[in-house]
Scaffold this motif. Sequence first.
Motif, PDB file in Angstrom:
ATOM      1  N   LYS A 192       0.842  -1.208   0.000  1.00  0.00           N
ATOM      2  CA  LYS A 192       0.000   0.000   0.000  1.00  0.00           C
ATOM      3  C   LYS A 192       0.875   1.255   0.000  1.00  0.00           C
ATOM      4  CE  LYS A 192      -3.663  -2.259   2.672  1.00  0.00           C
ATOM      5  NZ  LYS A 192      -4.548  -2.176   3.842  1.00  0.00           N
ATOM      6  N   LEU A 193       1.927   1.225  -0.788  1.00  0.00           N
ATOM      7  CA  LEU A 193       2.899   2.311  -0.801  1.00  0.00           C
ATOM      8  C   LEU A 193       3.400   2.540  -2.222  1.00  0.00           C
ATOM      9  CD1 LEU A 193       4.672   4.332   0.778  1.00  0.00           C
ATOM     10  CD2 LEU A 193       6.367   2.512   1.023  1.00  0.00           C
ATOM     11  N   LEU A 194       3.160   3.735  -2.744  1.00  0.00           N
ATOM     12  CA  LEU A 194       3.684   4.166  -4.033  1.00  0.00           C
ATOM     13  C   LEU A 194       4.007   5.658  -3.919  1.00  0.00           C
ATOM     14  CD1 LEU A 194       4.346   3.563  -7.005  1.00  0.00           C
ATOM     15  CD2 LEU A 194       1.987   4.166  -7.569  1.00  0.00           C
ATOM     16  N   HIS A 195       5.280   5.960  -3.773  1.00  0.00           N
ATOM     17  CA  HIS A 195       5.688   7.347  -3.564  1.00  0.00           C
ATOM     18  C   HIS A 195       5.547   8.161  -4.836  1.00  0.00           C
ATOM     19  CE1 HIS A 195       8.140   6.140   0.170  1.00  0.00           C
ATOM     20  NE2 HIS A 195       7.164   6.934   0.559  1.00  0.00           N
ATOM     21  N   HIS A 196       5.186   9.426  -4.646  1.00  0.00           N
ATOM     22  CA  HIS A 196       5.172  10.358  -5.770  1.00  0.00           C
ATOM     23  C   HIS A 196       6.599  10.516  -6.275  1.00  0.00           C
ATOM     24  CE1 HIS A 196       4.407  13.958  -8.133  1.00  0.00           C
ATOM     25  NE2 HIS A 196       3.109  13.739  -7.979  1.00  0.00           N
ATOM     26  N   VAL A 197       6.750  10.587  -7.591  1.00  0.00           N
ATOM     27  CA  VAL A 197       8.087  10.578  -8.176  1.00  0.00           C
ATOM     28  C   VAL A 197       8.825  11.888  -7.947  1.00  0.00           C
ATOM     29  CG1 VAL A 197       7.418  11.441 -10.448  1.00  0.00           C
ATOM     30  CG2 VAL A 197       9.324   9.804 -10.250  1.00  0.00           C
ATOM     31  N   PHE A 198       8.125  12.983  -7.667  1.00  0.00           N
ATOM     32  CA  PHE A 198       8.773  14.285  -7.497  1.00  0.00           C
ATOM     33  C   PHE A 198       8.818  14.725  -6.038  1.00  0.00           C
ATOM     34  CE2 PHE A 198       7.274  14.938 -11.970  1.00  0.00           C
ATOM     35  CZ  PHE A 198       8.536  14.922 -12.527  1.00  0.00           C
ATOM     36  N   ILE A 199       7.692  14.722  -5.377  1.00  0.00           N
ATOM     37  CA  ILE A 199       7.580  15.348  -4.054  1.00  0.00           C
ATOM     38  C   ILE A 199       8.372  14.536  -3.032  1.00  0.00           C
ATOM     39  CG2 ILE A 199       5.974  16.062  -2.257  1.00  0.00           C
ATOM     40  CD1 ILE A 199       3.896  16.478  -4.398  1.00  0.00           C
ATOM     41  N   GLY A 200       9.371  15.176  -2.474  1.00  0.00           N
ATOM     42  CA  GLY A 200      10.198  14.536  -1.465  1.00  0.00           C
ATOM     43  C   GLY A 200      11.120  13.463  -1.992  1.00  0.00           C
ATOM     44  N   ASN A 201      11.339  13.408  -3.306  1.00  0.00           N
ATOM     45  CA  ASN A 201      12.214  12.386  -3.904  1.00  0.00           C
ATOM     46  C   ASN A 201      13.536  13.028  -4.306  1.00  0.00           C
ATOM     47  OD1 ASN A 201      13.368  10.204  -5.142  1.00  0.00           O
ATOM     48  ND2 ASN A 201      11.822   9.995  -6.736  1.00  0.00           N
ATOM     49  N   PRO A 202      14.646  12.698  -3.645  1.00  0.00           N
ATOM     50  CA  PRO A 202      15.928  13.349  -3.965  1.00  0.00           C
ATOM     51  C   PRO A 202      16.510  12.916  -5.302  1.00  0.00           C
ATOM     52  CG  PRO A 202      16.247  11.639  -2.316  1.00  0.00           C
ATOM     53  CD  PRO A 202      14.759  11.759  -2.512  1.00  0.00           C
ATOM     54  N   LEU A 203      16.025  11.807  -5.895  1.00  0.00           N
ATOM     55  CA  LEU A 203      16.595  11.313  -7.147  1.00  0.00           C
ATOM     56  C   LEU A 203      16.289  12.230  -8.330  1.00  0.00           C
ATOM     57  CD1 LEU A 203      15.840   7.483  -6.823  1.00  0.00           C
ATOM     58  CD2 LEU A 203      17.996   8.673  -6.357  1.00  0.00           C
ATOM     59  N   THR A 204      15.241  13.010  -8.230  1.00  0.00           N
ATOM     60  CA  THR A 204      14.845  13.863  -9.358  1.00  0.00           C
ATOM     61  C   THR A 204      15.431  15.271  -9.278  1.00  0.00           C
ATOM     62  OG1 THR A 204      12.823  14.502  -8.168  1.00  0.00           O
ATOM     63  CG2 THR A 204      12.683  12.599  -9.645  1.00  0.00           C
ATOM     64  N   LYS A 205      16.078  15.619  -8.179  1.00  0.00           N
ATOM     65  CA  LYS A 205      16.586  16.987  -8.024  1.00  0.00           C
ATOM     66  C   LYS A 205      17.649  17.319  -9.056  1.00  0.00           C
ATOM     67  CE  LYS A 205      15.735  17.343  -3.045  1.00  0.00           C
ATOM     68  NZ  LYS A 205      16.355  17.547  -1.704  1.00  0.00           N
ATOM     69  N   ASN A 206      18.520  16.351  -9.366  1.00  0.00           N
ATOM     70  CA  ASN A 206      19.636  16.605 -10.266  1.00  0.00           C
ATOM     71  C   ASN A 206      19.277  16.402 -11.731  1.00  0.00           C
ATOM     72  OD1 ASN A 206      21.290  17.032  -7.989  1.00  0.00           O
ATOM     73  ND2 ASN A 206      21.759  14.844  -7.854  1.00  0.00           N
ATOM     74  N   ILE A 207      18.029  16.034 -12.027  1.00  0.00           N
ATOM     75  CA  ILE A 207      17.622  15.776 -13.405  1.00  0.00           C
ATOM     76  C   ILE A 207      16.858  16.958 -13.978  1.00  0.00           C
ATOM     77  CG2 ILE A 207      16.325  14.231 -14.917  1.00  0.00           C
ATOM     78  CD1 ILE A 207      16.839  12.011 -12.918  1.00  0.00           C
ATOM     79  N   ILE A 208      15.878  17.440 -13.255  1.00  0.00           N
ATOM     80  CA  ILE A 208      15.099  18.599 -13.695  1.00  0.00           C
ATOM     81  C   ILE A 208      15.001  19.584 -12.548  1.00  0.00           C
ATOM     82  CG2 ILE A 208      13.750  17.274 -15.374  1.00  0.00           C
ATOM     83  CD1 ILE A 208      11.452  17.274 -13.397  1.00  0.00           C
ATOM     84  N   HIS A 209      14.717  20.819 -12.884  1.00  0.00           N
ATOM     85  CA  HIS A 209      14.571  21.869 -11.879  1.00  0.00           C
ATOM     86  C   HIS A 209      13.128  21.880 -11.382  1.00  0.00           C
ATOM     87  CE1 HIS A 209      15.143  25.604  -9.727  1.00  0.00           C
ATOM     88  NE2 HIS A 209      14.080  26.110 -10.346  1.00  0.00           N
TER      89      HIS A 209
END
Length: 540
Positions: free
Chosen positions: A473-490
Amino acid sequence: MQKHEDRLLREEEKLDQEMTLFSVKMTQTDDNGPQNNIKNIHEEQDLPYQHVTDKHEMSVSEDVTVFKQDSEEDYADHKLPEGGNVHAKVSENETSEKAVADWEDDYLWYLWNTFSIISMIRFFRKYLRKNSQMKQDEARTLPMTGIAGEVPLPDSDTLQSFHSKYVKVSPNMKWREDEFLEGFANHMVEAMRTVCDRNGGMVIDDWQMLDACEIIVPFAPPEPFSFQCLLWNNKVGGLLPDMPVCGQIKVVENKKIQNGCPCLSSDMDDDMVCLLHCENEKRKTKTTDVCDGLLCLKNTSFLSKTQVTRWFQSTIKQAWALISHKYEFELSICHIGAPGALVVRFRSGKKVIFTMKPVVKFRDAHFYITPCSPNSLDTFWTLSLTIYEDHLLQCLSKRLPENSCHIQTLEIARFLHKRQTALSGSSALKDFHFKTALMHLLLTRDPSLWKPDYVACRVRDLLDFMERSLEKKLLHHVFIGNPLTKNIIHLPVEFTQANPVNLFHPLVVHNCIYRNALMHFQEMLRNAHMLIHDYVGKSI
């Protein structure tokens, strides 16, 4: 038990009153002497029970008074020489009746307790049986680990052929549909602006086509008013399944701060030139909330989804009335709860279903209206990050091999989900969940694994990822609070510094929604092999 004790006390009072009646009859004397009393006593003993009961219904106060008077006279003037035998007989009858009454009371008491115990036993047995049945049903419903990994999918060549013939939309058809929608949207938005200018209402900005048959129409209040967006993170997500990230939109007024200079006056002539302030100098303003503003909820300054829906649908109808003579088809609203769910019906019978959504811009994202939301959440708007998601997919695609299979993988999974929805109805599982799962895989898997001939393995990976996410019962939003996307897009700081959002949080809060989504996904896995082979078999 309290009621039972009260009933016993009433029975004891009844017996005492009956004894009092017998004593009164025994002690009453007349001119014939004691023998008449004895005769009267024998007559009283021969009376039926109903006669005693009728006497018992006499006034208690009257009986007590008579008893006192007759008792004094008896003790003062009369003594029965043979009264001992009479009293003995009466005492024996009274003792016997009292014993019978006590036995009846005890019998009723034991009977009542026995009945209560039996009822409690039956209740607990029924409760335990029902609880056991629910656990058995839940055990049958819950998925076994690894079902997605055991789904017999075809090989990569078969899946690619299946995708190109039945899943992927024909480029010519897509081009014709997009061209029609673009031309029609241009005319509709221009007509809607004309209607708004006449009514002095909202200002409609340039529209944008996000996906196939999905058009967003941003709007804003006229000056000096504006919207102020307040982002809510993970606070009401459990109340509305389609609102994992939401916010409120406040209507505010930007008032200029007067400093005594005529150039800041609103009625200043355009030809006037101020020598103290240059044209580029920023004028100070003060922002205040507007209570009961345009399209706001009553007695608040927050934008109401209900009011906006009514305004947008009314504007569409008025705009269509202005341009309908140019087209040879019918336009109608197919969903009263959705503000811009439209359907075009041609004379040939062909239909084109699309949406024109009224949205409020927030950075490069936008807030939109979720249909059929509760009245208690009328001021909460769903936040869409579709533009950021598309930008992320474009950036990730540059890292992948040529002709990578990631889009094929997503479209095949969506196709299976769409067909299952047509069979068993909708569920909490949506297309954007599969899109989110794909982006998580792209962020965590080696780019070389997405070669074209790996599509079968990647479809299985995507289904397995969704299965494990549903189990947890867990599927994290890909942007909000995800550090993996910080260095890919602004991304805006509001998203990067927020707490992670669980898109499956409604499944945690509402077990019925979870069970429905789980059964939907299980059926989709069971039908996947049969569905694909049925389509592939048609082309052989």
